[in-house]
Design a protein around this motif. Structure first.
Motif, PDB file in Angstrom:
ATOM      1  N   ARG A  73      -4.707   6.635  -2.743  1.00 41.28           N
ATOM      2  CA  ARG A  73      -3.999   5.397  -2.113  1.00 41.28           C
ATOM      3  C   ARG A  73      -4.318   4.470  -2.929  1.00 41.28           C
TER       4      ARG A  73
ATOM      5  N   THR B  81       0.896  -1.085  -0.022  1.00 44.17           N
ATOM      6  CA  THR B  81       0.122  -0.051   0.066  1.00 44.17           C
ATOM      7  C   THR B  81       1.044   1.226   0.091  1.00 44.17           C
ATOM      8  N   GLY B  82       0.370   2.362  -0.294  1.00 44.10           N
ATOM      9  CA  GLY B  82       1.060   3.578  -0.540  1.00 44.10           C
ATOM     10  C   GLY B  82       0.313   4.592  -1.038  1.00 44.10           C
ATOM     11  N   MET B  83       0.925   5.839  -1.303  1.00 49.15           N
ATOM     12  CA  MET B  83       0.171   6.952  -2.051  1.00 49.15           C
ATOM     13  C   MET B  83       0.868   7.302  -3.340  1.00 49.15           C
TER      14      MET B  83
ATOM     15  N   GLY C  92      -8.502   4.521  -2.305  1.00 49.95           N
ATOM     16  CA  GLY C  92      -9.028   5.873  -1.554  1.00 49.95           C
ATOM     17  C   GLY C  92      -8.392   7.077  -2.041  1.00 49.95           C
ATOM     18  N   SER C  93      -8.799   8.099  -1.727  1.00 48.55           N
ATOM     19  CA  SER C  93      -8.338   9.508  -2.023  1.00 48.55           C
ATOM     20  C   SER C  93      -7.640  10.202  -0.764  1.00 48.55           C
ATOM     21  N   GLY C  94      -6.438  11.112  -0.954  1.00 44.06           N
ATOM     22  CA  GLY C  94      -6.023  11.745   0.225  1.00 44.06           C
ATOM     23  C   GLY C  94      -5.665  13.192  -0.023  1.00 44.06           C
TER      24      GLY C  94
ATOM     25  N   ASN D  55      -3.886  12.992  -4.395  1.00 43.75           N
ATOM     26  CA  ASN D  55      -3.143  11.835  -4.206  1.00 43.75           C
ATOM     27  C   ASN D  55      -4.007  10.680  -3.850  1.00 43.75           C
TER      28      ASN D  55
ATOM     29  N   THR E  29      -3.752  -0.035  -2.921  1.00 47.33           N
ATOM     30  CA  THR E  29      -3.420  -1.208  -2.136  1.00 47.33           C
ATOM     31  C   THR E  29      -3.363  -2.293  -3.242  1.00 47.33           C
TER      32      THR E  29
END
Lengths: 453, 477
Positions: free
Chosen positions: A396, A373-375, A446-448, A394, A398
């Motif tokens: 996310r 996982t990461g961004m 997801g969104s960051g 940005n 996985t």
């Protein structure tokens, strides 16, 4: 600098044991870090350290010091000896490496080695001045010498240089990223790096969120290199196979990845950051890890190869002793190029998907399945109708790396060296040679935050 | 060592520095790691040197030299000044005021860790490993460590400090694998175990052998556990996972240098703005976070930071409102608030950065059973397994080694592969209970990365179990 091999010989002479090995690491480096176009954290390092490994009755102990006086080396010898004497016999240990012929490599540049503090400040300023907005990043250059001498006849010595420009161009709501690395500073163009970052930043304003899901994606070399590096940590390493953490465990010879994908570990390639031998003095070998999508091999050091038995031998991938618990390290990953003439062609091939410049803060969720996982950051875009469309926040991800690599839409023809060292501890520069990649499967969960500061 | 620092300051002044500080350090580190009943490494490392930081015409310079001699001190100062001269753009760089002071500090130690034999340390690791052996456990490992650091700091502003720090720590881990499933359990914390500023008595207090059978059994049992279901639910975090949550989503975003962009290219920035101080709602009223460099046993405990600012307790979040940042003299002056006090360097060869010291989630009231008893349907998550957070510290995702179903106020079946995700302020807003002081535990980690070149900070966090409502659990690839 101190003559490293002579220093290793002095350390050996001070030691006593059945077998002894001295490793000298000498570093002269500078890193000029800047933020908001202001050089705010410069770090100029001068150090020489000696690590001594002593073997007594099959027991092994290490000690290290940077006190190079006779008294310092005597204390070093005593501590390494005490460490060996305290340990139970290790039945896996099959002796220190013997001297072998070392490959002839490039990787040392006098101009890079001789850069003074004022040169490093000037080069950082060159990158800053080339940008049309505030930039964040660094210029670094270093000269490193590594020498190993052992009572078993090993004598190995290497000088290497490295230099990196890294530029993040950023304002509120905009950011773009670029970097360039080489063992010869003359091969680097700070203006080009700054312009790439600023041009990317200018396209990121007004970023939108994206629904989670599986997307086709183009990963620039910066992103692809980091993803591979994390995957390699467990899966392309002999210890990972022995401990069943590797995705490749029990799957050698199987077509696990897209047939367009071939990956080697090749520290001998002059396009990377060449190394002649590892931290046990074993000559570096080119290791084919994945060939036309088929899992072919992993990297080994002496201990893991001995534990594996069969035909396994060290491939020259022993890490520094501080990282020994993680096993042999594939630190010269090299992805074979594809046929796409440009990243734009990969965007056209993806047609509908996302474009990722760079990743951030990766973490391995499930090593056996290769889930990471990461961004994304500093240049994430939507791809529509085969073109770069609106910027995205940005994201996310996985993603199971084997799934990302199972359906490769295309690979670029041009391979880039991406720095992968964060320069913790003693300088041990390494990088990944890879092209941009287009994949049919990159899972966004997801969104960051948006781009920019 | 003070004389060497003075040599460096004198050389810096001669080379035109308007400010300088020098740190001369001797560090000895011992590390023992065993794996599968064999000694993996025994290392005994010493490193010494001097680091000199200067301000010349408003530009910073930093250089270091391994030689603890007058020549080494002078050479480092001159190189630092040469760089700063070349980098200067003539800007002003005010620092928060600091009174001249001198002092000494020593970590209280009951049992010198270097007085404990290597053989005894190895034996402890091997016994703990032996107790983890269990069917399906493929890898057992154990490690212990000790560090002793002597540091002299001198600044051109008249601060002089001698500090001696002792750290000890350790941990154990079992990795189980079967039918393509791999699971891991660790104690007392994942990855690097847990350390404290203390003598060998801290390692003894961990009870590695005592906990080892449970660690091995749980690693094996996880292979047969169900996957943690996905969905929004109530989550109770154990103190070990919670300290990781505090570290990533409170500690880093409240480092003031990140707000000013100095980590933008690497570790990232922060979702906070300087003028959020005193008004930003970080979380629920139960959220109280304190930076305390005086906590006994904390890895971030000292008398003076690496700029010479005396240690002092700072509230970071009070009743859910942002009340403080960790700062340097430079960032505090820029903000017009605070005095610095959180500048720390990873040894003599790195420049000090704004770092966490000891950052704690303050306890609330009640017991762990009280927390669980008020959950009709949820999960209890223990021990960090993976962690990731975006560059502004908003979107995070954590995985834990083990989870337990909570049904009608009781812990139920074991679950594997648990993850949870959230956005920092919304997540902390969902905090609705923190257990009391009896359940508060402090962990010390040695792997907090920041800076370029990279620096690993040693920081401690304390927390009691806490409960969060309506959390997204079970992210799948």
């Amino acid at each position: 600098m101190t003559e490293p091999l002579a220093l290793a010989e002095r350390a050996l002479a001070a030691a006593a044991g059945d077998e002894m090995e001295a490793l000298v690491h000498a570093e002269r480096s500078g890193l000029a870090r800047f933020a908001a176009s202001d050089v705010h954290q410069p770090t100029l390092i001068e150090n020489v350290s000696v690590q001594l490994r002593v073997v007594r009755d099959g027991s092994v102990g290490w000690a290290s010091t940077n006190r190079l006086s006779d008294e310092g080396l005597a204390v070093l010898a005593r501590r390494a000896g005490e460490a060996a004497a305290s340990a139970p016999r290790d039945p896996r240990f099959d002796g220190l490496a013997r001297g072998e012929d070392l490959p002839s490599i490039e990787g040392y540049d006098e101009e890079t080695a001789s850069l003074a503090a004022s040169d490093q400040a000037r080069l950082a300023r060159d990158a800053i001045d080339a940008a049309d907005r505030d930039v964040y990043g660094f210029f670094t250059s270093g000269a490193t010498e590594i020498a190993i001498a052992s009572s078993t006849g090993l004598r190995a010595e290497q000088r290497l240089t490295d230099a990196t420009f890294l530029v993040l161009a950023a304002t509120d709501g905009e950011s773009g990223y670029a970097e360039a690395t080489s063992w010869a500073v003359g091969a680097l163009d700070p203006v080009a790096v700054a312009e790439e970052a600023t041009a990317k930043a200018a396209k990121t304003r007004g970023a939108r969120e994206l629904e989670p899901g599986r997307y086709r994606a183009v990963l620039e070399p910066y992103a692809f290199a980091e993803l591979l590096d994390y995957f390699a940590w467990d899966s392309l390493n002999g210890l990972g196979v022995l401990e069943e953490r590797s995705f490749l465990t029990g799957r050698f010879g199987e077509p696990l990845f897209d047939e367009k994908l071939s990956i080697a570990d090749d520290a001998l390639d002059p396009g990377g950051l060449p190394r002649a031998f590892d931290f046990e003095g074993t000559p570096k070998q080119r290791v084919q890890l994945i060939e036309d999508g088929v899992a072919r091999g992993v990297v080994w050091d002496r201990q893991t190869a001995a534990s594996a038995g069969g035909n396994a031998t060290s491939t020259g991938h022993a890490p520094p002793v501080a990282l020994r618990q993680y096993g042999p390290a594939a630190t010269a990953l090299s992805v074979a190029p594809g046929t796409a003439d440009s990243v734009g062609e990969l965007v056209r091939l993806v047609d509908d998907g996302i474009y990722v410049t760079r990743l951030h803060y990766l973490s391995v969720v499930d090593p056996r399945e290769g889930v990471v996982t990461g961004m994304t950051r500093d240049g994430t875009f939507r791809i529509r109708d085969g073109r770069i469309a609106e910027p995205l926040v940005n994201l996310r991800f996985t993603a199971a790396v084997p799934e990302v690599l199972a359906d490769v839409v295309g690979l670029g023809r041009e391979v880039v060296l991406v720095n992968r060292s964060d320069f913790y501890d003693e300088r041990d520069p390494y990088g990944v040679l890879c092209p941009p990649i287009a994949t049919a499967g990159f899972t966004i969960t997801g969104s960051g935050s948006g781009p920019g500061l | 060592m003070r004389d060497l620092c003075r040599e460096a300051l004198d050389a810096a002044a001669l080379a035109g520095a308007e400010y300088a500080d020098a740190r001369a350090i001797l560090r000895r580190s011992q590390s023992i790691a065993t794996k599968n009943q064999q000694v993996e490494t025994i290392t005994d490392a010493e490193s010494e040197g001097i680091g000199v930081r200067v301000l010349v015409r408003g530009a910073w310079g930093f250089a270091c030299d391994r030689r603890l001699t007058a020549e080494g001190a002078q050479a480092a100062a001159e190189r630092a000044c040469a760089f700063a001269n070349a980098a200067s753009a003539g800007r002003q760089r005010p620092l928060a005021p600091l009174e001249p002071a001198s002092g000494e500090y020593r970590t209280p130690v009951a049992r010198d860790p270097f007085g404990v034999s290597l053989a005894d340390k190895i034996e402890l690791c091997l016994r703990a490993e032996q107790a983890m052996i269990h069917a399906d456990v493929k890898v057992t490992s154990a490690h212990v460590r000790a560090m002793h650091e002597t540091k002299s700091l001198m600044t051109s502003g008249g601060v002089s400090a001698d500090q001696q720090t002792v750290e000890t720590g350790g941990g154990i881990e079992a990795l189980a694998a079967r039918n393509g499933i791999v699971q891991v359990r660790s104690y007392p914390a994942a990855f690097v175990g847990s350390s404290a500023c203390a003598g060998w008595e801290y390692v003894e207090s961990l009870g590695l052998e005592r906990e080892a059978p449970r660690v091995g059994e749980q690693a094996a049992a996880l292979l047969r556990a169900d996957q943690c279901p996905s969905g929004r639910t109530t989550v109770v975090l154990d103190p070990e996972q919670l300290q990781a949550q505090v570290h990533e989503s409170v500690g880093h975003p409240t480092e003031l240098d990140r707000l000013y962009g100095t980590e933008a290219a690497y570790a990232g920035t922060s979702f906070l703005a300087p003028d959020d101080l005193g008004s930003f709602r970080y979380g629920s009223e139960l959220m109280n976070v304190t930076a305390d460099p005086t906590t006994p046993g904390g890895l971030g405990t000292f008398a003076f930071d690496d700029e010479g600012v005396p240690a002092r307790v700072e509230p970071i979040v009070e009743a859910g409102i942002l009340h403080g940042f960790t700062t340097s003299r430079e960032t505090a002056a820029r903000l017009g608030h605070g005095v610095g006090g959180s500048m720390r360097a990873d040894g003599w060869s790195r420049m000090p950065l704004v770092r966490m010291t000891n950052l704690h989630l303050e306890p609330g009231a009640g017991t762990f059973d009280d927390l669980i008893g008020e959950v009709d349907d949820g999960v209890y998550l223990e021990t960090n397994k993976s962690w990731s957070i975006d560059d502004k510290r908003l979107n995070f995702q954590f995985g834990t080694q083990i989870a337990w179903e909570i049904k009608r106020g009781r812990l139920g079946r074991m679950l594997r592969d648990a993850t949870y995700t959230g956005i920092t302020p919304s997540f902390w807003a969902s905090l609705d209970a923190v257990a009391g002081p009896e359940a508060w535990v402090m962990y010390g980690g040695t792997n907090c990365g920041k800076g370029q070149p990279g620096q690993s900070a040693h920081v401690s966090h304390g927390a009691a179990p806490a409960r969060f409502r309506d959390v997204e659990v079970g992210v799948r690839s």
